[in-house]
Scaffold this motif. Structure first.
Motif, short mmCIF file in Angstrom:
data_model
loop_
_atom_site.label_atom_id
_atom_site.label_comp_id
_atom_site.label_asym_id
_atom_site.label_seq_id
_atom_site.Cartn_x
_atom_site.Cartn_y
_atom_site.Cartn_z
N GLU A 100 0.62 -9.53 -3.37
CA GLU A 100 0.36 -10.97 -3.43
C GLU A 100 0.81 -11.67 -2.15
O GLU A 100 0.06 -12.47 -1.58
N GLU A 101 2.03 -11.38 -1.68
CA GLU A 101 2.53 -11.99 -0.44
C GLU A 101 1.67 -11.58 0.76
O GLU A 101 1.36 -12.40 1.63
N THR A 102 1.29 -10.32 0.79
CA THR A 102 0.49 -9.78 1.90
C THR A 102 -0.86 -10.48 1.96
O THR A 102 -1.28 -10.96 3.02
N LEU A 118 -8.19 -6.05 6.02
CA LEU A 118 -7.02 -5.75 5.21
C LEU A 118 -7.44 -4.83 4.07
O LEU A 118 -8.23 -5.21 3.21
N GLU A 119 -6.93 -3.60 4.09
CA GLU A 119 -7.29 -2.63 3.06
C GLU A 119 -6.23 -1.53 3.02
O GLU A 119 -5.39 -1.42 3.92
N PRO A 120 -6.27 -0.70 1.98
CA PRO A 120 -5.31 0.40 1.90
C PRO A 120 -5.48 1.36 3.08
O PRO A 120 -6.59 1.58 3.57
N SER A 121 -4.37 1.92 3.51
CA SER A 121 -4.39 2.92 4.57
C SER A 121 -3.49 4.08 4.14
O SER A 121 -2.78 3.98 3.15
N PHE A 122 -3.51 5.15 4.89
CA PHE A 122 -2.68 6.29 4.51
C PHE A 122 -1.19 6.02 4.73
O PHE A 122 -0.34 6.69 4.18
N TRP A 123 -0.84 4.99 5.56
CA TRP A 123 0.56 4.70 5.84
C TRP A 123 1.09 3.47 5.09
O TRP A 123 2.30 3.22 5.09
N PRO A 127 0.17 0.48 1.61
CA PRO A 127 -0.74 0.06 0.54
C PRO A 127 -1.82 -0.90 1.04
O PRO A 127 -2.95 -0.85 0.56
N LEU A 128 -1.48 -1.76 2.01
CA LEU A 128 -2.44 -2.66 2.65
C LEU A 128 -2.07 -2.81 4.12
O LEU A 128 -0.89 -2.91 4.47
N PHE A 129 -3.08 -2.85 4.99
CA PHE A 129 -2.86 -3.08 6.41
C PHE A 129 -4.13 -3.66 7.02
O PHE A 129 -5.23 -3.26 6.66
N GLY A 130 -3.97 -4.61 7.93
CA GLY A 130 -5.10 -5.18 8.65
C GLY A 130 -4.64 -5.84 9.93
O GLY A 130 -3.45 -6.07 10.15
N ALA A 131 -5.59 -6.15 10.80
CA ALA A 131 -5.29 -6.80 12.08
C ALA A 131 -6.27 -7.94 12.31
O ALA A 131 -7.47 -7.82 12.01
N MET A 146 -0.71 -8.10 13.11
CA MET A 146 -0.91 -6.90 12.30
C MET A 146 -0.14 -7.19 11.01
O MET A 146 1.09 -7.41 11.05
N ILE A 147 -0.83 -7.22 9.90
CA ILE A 147 -0.24 -7.61 8.61
C ILE A 147 -0.27 -6.40 7.69
O ILE A 147 -1.31 -5.75 7.55
N GLY A 148 0.86 -6.12 7.06
CA GLY A 148 0.91 -4.97 6.16
C GLY A 148 1.75 -5.22 4.94
O GLY A 148 2.59 -6.13 4.91
#
Length: 138
Positions: A90-92, A109-114, A116-120, A130-132
């Motif tokens: 929710e915060e992300t 912003l989507e799930p990545s292998f490193w 649960p969520l990451f985007g730029a 870069m938000i994760g």
């Protein structure tokens, strides 16, 4: 010792730091050139009194600093990003959505292998983020 990113803006530092304050839930500290002591006022000729000389905002346990660029150049942040991780989805997503308004998404912003969520993205002020979401401990 902790590094502190220092961001430069072309006449939008106050607006950017006020927006970042709302996004990250902190009150920015902002000094304008009008706040300079009279005997130092000539140190930055040509800067409007309302331009931001220095701004500071606490983001979690860290800080970001910024100012309006006295050179007027405001070079792009090529090769540099501010990375922020949040504890919950929710915060992300909230921070992502607010920073993305009027900006340019570079990596959805989507799930990545490193994480649960990451985007730029690059926000409307030209700051690259870069938000994760932090991985669950355990």
């Amino acid at each position: 010792m902790q590094p502190i990113p220092y961001l430069f803006f072309k006449d939008t530092c106050r607006e950017a730091f006020e927006a970042y304050g709302r996004i990250f839930g902190a009150e920015p500290e902002i000094m304008s050139f009008a706040d300079m002591p009279v005997d130092e006022a000539g140190a930055m000729p040509g800067m409007p009194a309302e331009a931001v000389m220095h701004a500071a905002l606490q983001v979690g346990e860290g800080w970001i600093y910024g100012s309006d660029d006295p050179s007027g150049q405001s070079p792009a942040m090529a090769g540099c990003n501010v990375h922020v991780e949040f504890a919950t989805e929710e915060e992300t997503r909230r921070a992502w959505d607010l920073l993305a308004e009027g900006g340019e998404i570079r990596m959805t912003l989507e799930p990545s292998f490193w994480a649960p969520l990451f985007g730029a993205l690059t926000d409307r002020y030209g700051t690259r983020w870069m938000i994760g979401q932090a991985p669950a401990e355990g």
